[in-house]
Design a protein around this motif. Structure first.
Motif, PDB file in Angstrom:
ATOM      1  N   GLU A  88       0.831  -1.207   0.000  1.00 41.45           N
ATOM      2  CA  GLU A  88       0.000   0.000   0.000  1.00 41.45           C
ATOM      3  C   GLU A  88       0.867   1.259   0.000  1.00 41.45           C
ATOM      4  OE1 GLU A  88      -3.524   2.306   0.100  1.00 41.45           O
ATOM      5  OE2 GLU A  88      -3.073   0.236  -0.456  1.00 41.45           O
ATOM      6  N   ARG A  89       1.952   1.225   0.772  1.00 41.96           N
ATOM      7  CA  ARG A  89       2.859   2.379   0.779  1.00 41.96           C
ATOM      8  C   ARG A  89       3.517   2.577  -0.576  1.00 41.96           C
ATOM      9  NH1 ARG A  89       4.045   0.323   5.980  1.00 41.96           N
ATOM     10  NH2 ARG A  89       5.842  -0.824   5.159  1.00 41.96           N
ATOM     11  N   ARG A  90       3.912   1.458  -1.213  1.00 46.04           N
ATOM     12  CA  ARG A  90       4.509   1.565  -2.552  1.00 46.04           C
ATOM     13  C   ARG A  90       3.506   2.126  -3.549  1.00 46.04           C
ATOM     14  NH1 ARG A  90       7.020  -3.394  -0.949  1.00 46.04           N
ATOM     15  NH2 ARG A  90       5.337  -4.605  -1.900  1.00 46.04           N
ATOM     16  N   ARG A  91       2.264   1.668  -3.449  1.00 47.04           N
ATOM     17  CA  ARG A  91       1.233   2.159  -4.364  1.00 47.04           C
ATOM     18  C   ARG A  91       1.004   3.658  -4.183  1.00 47.04           C
ATOM     19  NH1 ARG A  91      -3.870   3.474  -4.262  1.00 47.04           N
ATOM     20  NH2 ARG A  91      -4.036   3.014  -2.033  1.00 47.04           N
ATOM     21  N   LYS A  92       0.937   4.085  -2.925  1.00 41.98           N
ATOM     22  CA  LYS A  92       0.725   5.507  -2.660  1.00 41.98           C
ATOM     23  C   LYS A  92       1.916   6.342  -3.122  1.00 41.98           C
ATOM     24  CE  LYS A  92      -2.456   5.047   1.243  1.00 41.98           C
ATOM     25  NZ  LYS A  92      -2.674   5.323   2.684  1.00 41.98           N
ATOM     26  N   GLU A  93       3.126   5.799  -2.971  1.00 40.29           N
ATOM     27  CA  GLU A  93       4.315   6.521  -3.413  1.00 40.29           C
ATOM     28  C   GLU A  93       4.318   6.679  -4.933  1.00 40.29           C
ATOM     29  OE1 GLU A  93       7.852   8.573  -3.537  1.00 40.29           O
ATOM     30  OE2 GLU A  93       6.471   8.170  -1.878  1.00 40.29           O
ATOM     31  N   ILE A  94       3.913   5.607  -5.635  1.00 42.38           N
ATOM     32  CA  ILE A  94       3.834   5.686  -7.098  1.00 42.38           C
ATOM     33  C   ILE A  94       2.790   6.720  -7.513  1.00 42.38           C
ATOM     34  CG2 ILE A  94       3.182   4.418  -9.174  1.00 42.38           C
ATOM     35  CD1 ILE A  94       4.402   1.918  -7.888  1.00 42.38           C
ATOM     36  N   GLU A  95       1.638   6.690  -6.845  1.00 45.24           N
ATOM     37  CA  GLU A  95       0.592   7.665  -7.157  1.00 45.24           C
ATOM     38  C   GLU A  95       1.060   9.090  -6.873  1.00 45.24           C
ATOM     39  OE1 GLU A  95      -2.775   6.509  -4.905  1.00 45.24           O
ATOM     40  OE2 GLU A  95      -3.340   4.859  -6.241  1.00 45.24           O
ATOM     41  N   ARG A  96       1.788   9.244  -5.756  1.00 43.80           N
ATOM     42  CA  ARG A  96       2.297  10.574  -5.419  1.00 43.80           C
ATOM     43  C   ARG A  96       3.290  11.064  -6.466  1.00 43.80           C
ATOM     44  NH1 ARG A  96       6.430  13.142  -3.356  1.00 43.80           N
ATOM     45  NH2 ARG A  96       7.671  11.236  -3.367  1.00 43.80           N
ATOM     46  N   GLN A  97       4.164  10.154  -6.936  1.00 44.30           N
ATOM     47  CA  GLN A  97       5.152  10.528  -7.939  1.00 44.30           C
ATOM     48  C   GLN A  97       4.477  10.884  -9.263  1.00 44.30           C
ATOM     49  OE1 GLN A  97       8.292  10.902  -7.185  1.00 44.30           O
ATOM     50  NE2 GLN A  97       8.886  11.559  -9.227  1.00 44.30           N
ATOM     51  N   ILE A  98       3.473  10.086  -9.640  1.00 48.36           N
ATOM     52  CA  ILE A  98       2.744  10.373 -10.882  1.00 48.36           C
ATOM     53  C   ILE A  98       2.042  11.721 -10.784  1.00 48.36           C
ATOM     54  CG2 ILE A  98       0.806   9.642 -12.314  1.00 48.36           C
ATOM     55  CD1 ILE A  98       1.564   6.751 -11.696  1.00 48.36           C
ATOM     56  N   SER A  99       1.418  11.961  -9.628  1.00 48.90           N
ATOM     57  CA  SER A  99       0.731  13.237  -9.425  1.00 48.90           C
ATOM     58  C   SER A  99       1.717  14.401  -9.479  1.00 48.90           C
ATOM     59  CB  SER A  99       0.010  13.216  -8.079  1.00 48.90           C
ATOM     60  OG  SER A  99      -0.603  14.456  -7.824  1.00 48.90           O
ATOM     61  N   LYS A 100       2.899  14.191  -8.904  1.00 47.53           N
ATOM     62  CA  LYS A 100       3.922  15.238  -8.912  1.00 47.53           C
ATOM     63  C   LYS A 100       4.379  15.538 -10.337  1.00 47.53           C
ATOM     64  CE  LYS A 100       8.451  16.320  -6.931  1.00 47.53           C
ATOM     65  NZ  LYS A 100       9.554  15.802  -6.063  1.00 47.53           N
ATOM     66  N   GLU A 101       4.586  14.482 -11.131  1.00 46.52           N
ATOM     67  CA  GLU A 101       5.021  14.675 -12.517  1.00 46.52           C
ATOM     68  C   GLU A 101       3.938  15.369 -13.338  1.00 46.52           C
ATOM     69  OE1 GLU A 101       6.047  10.812 -13.865  1.00 46.52           O
ATOM     70  OE2 GLU A 101       7.926  10.706 -12.714  1.00 46.52           O
TER      71      GLU A 101
END
Length: 290
Positions: free
Chosen positions: A129-142
């Motif tokens: 879940e943490r990895r998924r949220k980190e990926i989503e956060r990175q995508i949102s940041k980009e």
């Protein structure tokens, strides 16, 4: 790890239930309210329930009085003083027993937790879940960075368009005055270059501050004084030679020519075969001296 008798879940469920019953019964015997501790559960218990079980049991504060740790029976005390000493010693023993009990419970909880497949699955799910949220956060940041970049590009295009429209509007209203402004600006820049050049020292300067510092230097002042002396001498010679000057040269022209000849003697000339590099506009010798 099955659910049958003697399995991991069956053994530890029985153990924790027994401890919970003892905690509740002794608390009620002391007139308190027994706390209902969570059950160990089976293999199908949800991850959040598993976490709750280990959180509560791992931080258990027992309600037992630990009277079984007493070293002395107070009724055997011969005097009141001895009785107080016995009570103090028994209190120490109970405190020690409580601490050992808590340590034992925590060691048991940690041991079972490390063996519990439900806890391992829960931790893996949390990590995922943490990895998924980190990926989503990175995508949102980009995406946000891309959006801002595109917005800046659009703003730049719009600003250039508005600037061009303003320029065209000025040209429509004022005609060629903008061109005159360019000529005046270029003329001012040329004058600035002329001011920032020293003919005596054959140097140019990028700023007024550099020119001011140079004008205060000993070398420059020495050349200025020398040029003044040469100019005074040349004026006297020019006055005598004015009548004989070829082509009726004016006195100032003769003066400048003679000063230039005197200064040329003090400088090193470039060989005839070499092509002199272009020099920036310079002030005349007379302007520098004056």
């Amino acid at each position: 790890y099955g659910s049958g008798e003697g399995s991991f879940f069956s053994v530890y469920a029985t153990l924790f239930d027994n401890i919970a019953n003892i905690e509740k019964e002794e608390a009620e015997d002391e007139g308190g309210v027994g706390v209902t501790l969570p059950s160990f559960g089976g293999a199908d218990m949800a991850g959040e329930d598993t976490k709750r079980f280990y959180d509560i049991w791992g931080n258990l504060v027992s309600k037992r009085n630990f009277s079984f740790c007493d070293k002395w029976r107070l009724s055997d005390a011969p005097t009141r003083k001895i009785r107080r000493l016995m009570e103090a010693d028994n209190k120490k023993q109970r405190t020690k027993g409580r601490k050992e009990y808590h340590d034992t419970i925590r060691e048991l909880v940690n041991y079972v937790k490390n063996k519990d497949p439900r806890w391992a699955a829960y931790r893996e799910a949390q990590a995922e879940e943490r990895r998924r949220k980190e990926i989503e956060r990175q995508i949102s940041k980009e995406k946000e960075a891309k959006r801002r970049k595109e917005a800046r590009a659009r703003n730049k295009i719009d600003e250039e368009k508005r600037a061009q429209e303003r320029l065209e509007e000025r040209r429509r209203i004022y005609g060629d005055e903008d061109d005159d402004d360019d000529d005046r600006r270029k003329s001012a820049e040329k004058e600035q270059l002329e001011v920032l050049a020293c003919a005596l020292c054959n140097k140019t300067f990028k700023s007024q501050k550099q020119w001011n510092n140079h004008a205060k230097s000993k070398k420059h002042k020495a050349l200025v004084n020398k040029a003044k002396r040469q100019q005074a001498k040349a004026r006297k010679q020019a006055a005598k030679a004015q009548d004989n000057a070829a082509g009726g040269e004016a006195m100032d022209d003769v003066l400048d020519r003679m000063v230039a000849m005197d200064l040329a003697k003090e400088t090193t000339h470039t060989p005839a075969a070499a092509t002199p590099s272009p020099q920036p506009p310079q002030a005349s010798v007379e302007e520098v001296v004056e």
